[in-house]
Design an enzyme around this catalytic site. Sequence first.
Site, PDB file in Angstrom:
ATOM      1  N   LYS A  35      28.459  29.864  31.015  1.00  0.00           N
ATOM      2  CA  LYS A  35      29.086  31.187  31.381  1.00  0.00           C
ATOM      3  C   LYS A  35      30.495  30.824  31.904  1.00  0.00           C
ATOM      4  CE  LYS A  35      27.922  31.506  36.340  1.00  0.00           C
ATOM      5  NZ  LYS A  35      29.367  31.420  36.692  1.00  0.00           N
ATOM      6  N   THR A  36      31.071  29.947  32.592  1.00  0.00           N
ATOM      7  CA  THR A  36      32.342  29.688  32.898  1.00  0.00           C
ATOM      8  C   THR A  36      33.207  29.380  31.743  1.00  0.00           C
ATOM      9  OG1 THR A  36      31.551  28.834  35.346  1.00  0.00           O
ATOM     10  CG2 THR A  36      33.790  28.496  34.503  1.00  0.00           C
ATOM     11  N   GLN A 257      19.231  35.370  38.192  1.00  0.00           N
ATOM     12  CA  GLN A 257      19.819  34.746  39.336  1.00  0.00           C
ATOM     13  C   GLN A 257      20.254  35.564  40.544  1.00  0.00           C
ATOM     14  OE1 GLN A 257      21.670  30.705  38.262  1.00  0.00           O
ATOM     15  NE2 GLN A 257      21.602  31.699  36.274  1.00  0.00           N
TER      16      GLN A 257
END
Length: 632
Positions: A35-36, A257
């Site tokens: 994701k980053t 999450q």
Amino acid sequence: MPESKSHSELNASQAHAASASLKPLLIVAGAGTGKTLTLTHRLVHLITSGAKPETICGLTFTNKAAKEMRERAARYLPELASGARGPFLGTFHAFGAKILRMEHRLVGRGINFLIYDSDDSLSLIKKTLKALGVPSKTISPSVASHAISHVKNGMHTLEDVAVFARNDMELMKTIYDAYEQALVRTNAFDFDDLIEKAVRMLRAHPERLKAYQNKYHHILVDEYQDVNAMQYELIRLLAGSTSSTPHSVSVVGDDHQMIYSWRGSNLNTFLHFDTHWPEAQTVILDQNYRSTGMILAAASAVIAQNERQKPKTLWTENEEGELIRLTEARNENEEAEWIAWEIHTMTHNDNNDIKKMAPSNNDPAIIGHRHDQGYVPTTAVLYRTNAQSRAIEQALIVRNIPYHIFGGVRFYDRREVKDALAFLKYAWNPQDELSRERLQKNLLKSRFLALEDARNTISESTTPEKALAEFIRATSYFEYLVAHFPNAEERKENIFSLMRFAREFDSLGTFLERASLLEAHEEPQRATGNASVILSSIHLAKGLEFTRVFLAGCSEGLLPHARSFEERAGLEEERRLMYVAMTRARKWLALSFYDLPSRFISEIPQELFVFKSLASSTRVFSDDEERYITLD
């Protein structure tokens, strides 16, 4: 994955997300799906497509995440490294502080205002209650602090918290207003103000809101599943429609999450993104680069049981890997001893492996973390509550295994544990001035006098457990914790853990000797060699990854925690905690339990794990070797 200056390093879904149109974008990024990297490429794409860097606002939850985005972006666009006229990349609170510093006159502060941390704000609340003449039995400072924080974060109204605090609305309003006046008087903001006051200012001054909207045309948000109501309002205001320039909003996160509802995170904000933002587009990242196929299959089977989610099926090209270890112990001490023994064995094997591969330790195929001394497989022991660390620390200390508690303090350094032990020491040895002074300092005079009376009832025949119970009774210690600490329940659990340990001893003197040896043990620093072991709560481990993970205490009442039993939403969040813990592992995962196994274990297909019960095993000692063997 290797990094380059193009999208060539991205898979199809990541590239789609990075180069999507300027319509509102939700990137649903499963665990370990990059994701980053994807969000950074989104930022780079905006700039290379014509956006001025200074018109981009990237909001994160941690300084670490902001730093990582900043460093990654500079690799693709070296001109960003100077920081001049670059994008804003920082935490929500840092952005709020930046606005308040610019607009300090509009929020009634001088430019040199202070930002109070939780201890500072609690001290100010105590002074405020004292000035109002409100006794702690009416409302404790910690309860008032919690209530005020919930209001400022948009979790509850003043009326809601008045009901929670069992006080009338007028009293809560009086306390709230007096505390706010005290903050103005001291030219300070508390941490919650950094967002709440910024939002309030933007709402009250449309011309300033328009100025910020014209300044920031592109809003990027990391960990979107964790935003609370006030953070969401800040995003909505910045991306509003009163500016002269169209805005783009790009958010990334994973509903699987979301584990922070207790601090205001609202799963609906994530699940209903397409409702909140017209013409929204959604891209799902489902290729996992972190875990083995076995670990990913087990974690996915658990999280699939949740009803409130955006369904996605993660997959990986990684190896299938080893079966998950599932181990049953008789109690928390045996569980901890088993974990320590397994780590001891792994450390021995790692040493041999490192020696074998030393000449080629630069081989990129080696999976692990690299330090000056070469390949280091990281091992983590994760747990639901901090109180669980007591038995694990003890087992590691006995085996002289270096460990580091991530984001926390050692069990015997925790205030409530030191208070309880101080009483036992003072009762055992009335000449112990240090323990006496600690109790006098930490307890109110009336509590200390009651404690003195209780001390006289302790004799050589008093068991450690009974002595601890007498300390709690005489000082009303649990009530003291509730009145003075916002995390009173966690501190109570630490006391209960100490009592369980004390139950193993008949003699107070023997118990104190054992506890003192553990208490005096100097905490090993994070090892630079292969013996590196990290201890962490699941909450703090989110966002991290380790070569091997032990998940301790997979028992009903611990994970899921007993407090979650009453409602489905609570159980679903506990299941997300289990998922987060499991997906921290890259190559190897072990689950252990005692008493009643967690219901989540039954959700893992049996073909994915190998089970061993220590209840049907015995320890075998041979020189320096110890192992468990199964009895017929």
